[in-house]
Design an enzyme around this catalytic site. Structure first.
Site, PDB file in Angstrom:
ATOM      1  N   ASP A 153       3.779  -1.892   9.453  1.00 35.68           N
ATOM      2  CA  ASP A 153       4.442  -3.191   9.755  1.00 35.68           C
ATOM      3  C   ASP A 153       4.943  -3.281  11.057  1.00 35.68           C
ATOM      4  O   ASP A 153       5.245  -4.325  11.426  1.00 35.68           O
ATOM      5  CB  ASP A 153       5.618  -3.375   8.730  1.00 35.68           C
ATOM      6  CG  ASP A 153       5.388  -3.391   7.327  1.00 35.68           C
ATOM      7  OD1 ASP A 153       4.363  -4.155   7.078  1.00 35.68           O
ATOM      8  OD2 ASP A 153       5.802  -2.901   6.594  1.00 35.68           O
ATOM      9  N   ASP A 154       4.637  -2.242  11.938  1.00 34.84           N
ATOM     10  CA  ASP A 154       5.098  -2.108  13.468  1.00 34.84           C
ATOM     11  C   ASP A 154       4.146  -3.042  14.290  1.00 34.84           C
ATOM     12  O   ASP A 154       2.868  -2.739  14.186  1.00 34.84           O
ATOM     13  CB  ASP A 154       4.962  -0.797  14.000  1.00 34.84           C
ATOM     14  CG  ASP A 154       5.515  -0.610  15.182  1.00 34.84           C
ATOM     15  OD1 ASP A 154       7.061  -0.446  15.370  1.00 34.84           O
ATOM     16  OD2 ASP A 154       4.861  -0.765  16.062  1.00 34.84           O
TER      17      ASP A 154
END
Length: 209
Positions: A153-154
């Site tokens: 999700d980064d």
């Protein structure tokens, strides 16, 4: 420190030239109590690094001595004092909940955390206000030194892969998770190199002085 990881990741034809260009992985985990690591992570959420450090330094200035302000000290501070450090209302709520859950034992000590598997620690800590999976993944990588965490999700990790593959858009988290399965058991180190690729992309886009 990560020689074995680098040799394994060089088998990926896209990562190999990046690793050669960047050089040895410089990831060195900082041995902090999970409580402190979580508070610092909350400070860094959605703000520039310098702004986050300024807020943390104001918090440190409220506490006598050089140690990081302990949970009970933070709980005794009025919310206005935390707001005065520059923390938003939501961050104040999250920091106070981290402190409360630390006093209550939900947030483990560094010694306790070292014995918990990655997913068990994620499941335990996401119960805290403002703490999501990404926040715990940063704890796993940068505090506990876990070698096989891929924070899909980064933004920076996904941007790094986009730049590396010359794609038009970032991969979806599930897509990157599937790609990254081949990088195990060294996915944290792969993420570190993808962050470096994202940094290279910023330099390319920066206008000439």
């Amino acid at each position: 420190m990560w020689d074995k990881a680098e040799r394994a990741l060089r088998r990926d034809p896209l990562l190999k030239p990046l690793i050669k260009r960047i050089g040895p992985c410089a990831l060195v985990p900082q041995q902090r109590e999970p409580y402190e690591a979580l508070v610092r992570a909350i400070a860094h959420q959605q703000v520039h690094g310098r702004a986050a450090e300024a807020m943390l330094n104001r918090l440190l200035a409220l506490h006598p001595g050089e140690a990081f302000p302990p949970p009970r000290f933070v709980l005794d501070l009025p919310a206005e004092a935390l707001r005065g450090c520059g923390f938003s209302g939501s961050k104040v709520g999250a920091i106070r909940d981290i402190a409360e859950k630390s006093v209550g034992g939900l947030v483990p000590t560094l010694e306790e955390a070292a014995r918990l598997p990655d997913e068990a620690l994620i499941e335990r800590l996401v119960a805290i206000r403002g703490v999501g999976r990404w926040t715990v993944e940063m704890l796993l990588i940068f505090t506990l030194g876990r070698p096989d965490v891929l924070p899909v999700d980064d933004f920076g990790v996904r941007e790094g892969w986009k730049i590396l593959t010359k794609a038009e858009t970032q991969p979806k988290p599930k897509e990157l998770a599937a790609i990254g399965a081949a990088w195990g058991p060294w996915r944290s180190i792969a993420a570190w190199y993808l962050w470096r690729a994202a940094d290279e992309g910023k330099k390319v886009k920066a206008p000439s002085p």
